[in-house]
Design an enzyme around this catalytic site. Structure first.
Site, mmCIF file in Angstrom:
data_model
loop_
_atom_site.group_PDB
_atom_site.id
_atom_site.type_symbol
_atom_site.label_atom_id
_atom_site.label_comp_id
_atom_site.label_asym_id
_atom_site.label_seq_id
_atom_site.Cartn_x
_atom_site.Cartn_y
_atom_site.Cartn_z
ATOM 1 N N ARG A 135 6.308 -5.077 -5.023
ATOM 2 C CA ARG A 135 5.912 -3.760 -4.490
ATOM 3 C C ARG A 135 5.531 -2.795 -5.600
ATOM 4 N NH1 ARG A 135 7.488 -3.534 0.961
ATOM 5 N NH2 ARG A 135 9.403 -4.630 1.504
ATOM 6 N N LYS A 156 -7.222 -4.572 7.464
ATOM 7 C CA LYS A 156 -7.805 -5.921 7.583
ATOM 8 C C LYS A 156 -8.378 -6.038 8.988
ATOM 9 C CE LYS A 156 -4.413 -8.725 5.070
ATOM 10 N NZ LYS A 156 -3.370 -9.736 5.342
ATOM 11 N N ASP A 162 -2.842 -4.668 10.033
ATOM 12 C CA ASP A 162 -3.170 -6.087 10.104
ATOM 13 C C ASP A 162 -3.513 -6.401 11.564
ATOM 14 O OD1 ASP A 162 -3.315 -8.734 9.061
ATOM 15 O OD2 ASP A 162 -1.245 -9.107 9.595
ATOM 16 N N GLU A 195 0.797 4.402 6.638
ATOM 17 C CA GLU A 195 1.045 2.951 6.646
ATOM 18 C C GLU A 195 0.485 2.322 5.370
ATOM 19 O OE1 GLU A 195 2.509 0.440 7.476
ATOM 20 O OE2 GLU A 195 2.128 -0.287 9.489
ATOM 21 N N GLY A 198 6.851 -0.303 2.571
ATOM 22 C CA GLY A 198 5.542 -0.564 1.962
ATOM 23 C C GLY A 198 4.690 0.660 1.679
ATOM 24 N N PHE A 245 -3.703 -12.573 1.915
ATOM 25 C CA PHE A 245 -2.366 -11.998 1.801
ATOM 26 C C PHE A 245 -2.266 -11.252 0.480
ATOM 27 C CE2 PHE A 245 2.097 -11.571 1.045
ATOM 28 C CZ PHE A 245 2.563 -11.189 2.297
HETATM 29 P P1 5GP Z 1 0.678 -5.447 11.886
HETATM 30 O O1 5GP Z 1 1.706 -4.943 12.863
HETATM 31 O O2 5GP Z 1 -0.532 -4.559 11.768
HETATM 32 O O3 5GP Z 1 0.302 -6.871 12.148
HETATM 33 O O4 5GP Z 1 1.398 -5.568 10.508
HETATM 34 C C1 5GP Z 1 1.620 -4.552 9.648
HETATM 35 C C2 5GP Z 1 2.645 -4.983 8.631
HETATM 36 O O5 5GP Z 1 2.535 -6.376 8.265
HETATM 37 C C3 5GP Z 1 2.419 -4.216 7.374
HETATM 38 O O6 5GP Z 1 3.084 -2.967 7.398
HETATM 39 C C4 5GP Z 1 2.940 -5.168 6.308
HETATM 40 O O7 5GP Z 1 4.319 -4.966 6.143
HETATM 41 C C5 5GP Z 1 2.687 -6.546 6.883
HETATM 42 N N1 5GP Z 1 1.462 -7.166 6.313
HETATM 43 C C6 5GP Z 1 0.301 -7.405 6.935
HETATM 44 N N2 5GP Z 1 -0.612 -7.970 6.109
HETATM 45 C C7 5GP Z 1 0.000 -8.059 4.905
HETATM 46 C C8 5GP Z 1 -0.419 -8.550 3.616
HETATM 47 O O8 5GP Z 1 -1.550 -9.004 3.364
HETATM 48 N N3 5GP Z 1 0.489 -8.473 2.611
HETATM 49 C C9 5GP Z 1 1.754 -7.977 2.798
HETATM 50 N N4 5GP Z 1 2.558 -7.954 1.742
HETATM 51 N N5 5GP Z 1 2.187 -7.519 4.000
HETATM 52 C C10 5GP Z 1 1.309 -7.549 5.029
#
Ligand code: 5GP
Length: 179
Positions: A165, A131, A103, A99, A45, A152
């Site tokens: 992507r 976020k 999230d 990154e 990503g 999302f």
């Molecule tokens: P975390 O470990 O912070 O929960 O998640 C990070 C990963 O979740 C990001 O690198 C991404 O791959 C995925 N992710 C989180 N929110 C989104 C979103 O709104 N859209 C997409 N496509 N991926 C997300």
């Protein structure tokens, strides 16, 4: 606009401008510390963001890639599996982790811990998107492109089912695509 996109949250122009600002800020900060960061991007990503950001980092950096995934559905949630490791040892290095989005913060927390366990001297994080409302663990990126609401999103590296992507902007995925 692409048919999968409900609305554009961050335009291509805004991303370009912010990457330049972030690159300049990062260059200044590391120059003040007399350090050159070893830039580590998380696949897949962060690739478009990395490509745009590094054009504006005015230091002789090297970059490398890591691919990690979480052990979902097991007891060890929170731990991560390394699908592709770094090419070099990070012992004593100042890492700048790139990154796409923070999230829950779990990925960042685990990767940061891992790099420190491998002997990294310092780990800073730059994320295109944040976020904050979704955070479940205490961690913040040092540099953030844009704070976004709890939706999302796809584009500029972010996928749904490995697609979208390559969109040049960040947009909200239409609900009918995943509901
Ligand atoms: P975390 O470990 O912070 O929960 O998640 C990070 C990963 O979740 C990001 O690198 C991404 O791959 C995925 N992710 C989180 N929110 C989104 C979103 O709104 N859209 C997409 N496509 N991926 C997300």
């Amino acid at each position: 606009m692409h048919e999968a996109v409900d609305k554009i949250l961050v335009s291509q122009e805004a991303i370009m401008k912010r990457c330049q600002e972030l690159g300049e800020e990062i260059s200044d900060d590391y120059r003040k510390k007399n350090t050159v960061p070893y830039v580590v991007a998380l696949l897949k990503g962060s690739v478009p963001f990395l490509a745009e950001l590094v054009k504006h980092i005015d230091l002789d950096i090297q970059f490398d890639f890591m691919d990690v995934s979480s052990y979902e559905g097991t007891e060890s949630i929170g731990d991560i599996k390394i699908n592709k490791d770094l090419d070099c040892s990070v012992k004593g290095l100042s890492i700048l982790l790139v990154e796409d989005i923070v999230d829950t913060g779990r990925t960042l927390k685990e990767v940061t811990k891992l790099l420190k366990n491998k002997g990294a001297e310092d780990v800073k994080v730059v994320s295109l998107l944040d976020k904050p409302d979704r955070r479940t663990v205490e961690i913040e990126a040092d540099y953030v492109g844009f704070e976004i609401p709890n939706e999302f999103v796809i584009g500029f590296g972010l996928d749904y089912d490995q697609k979208y992507r390559n969109l040049p902007f960040v947009g909200v995925l239409k609900r009918e695509y995943y509901e």
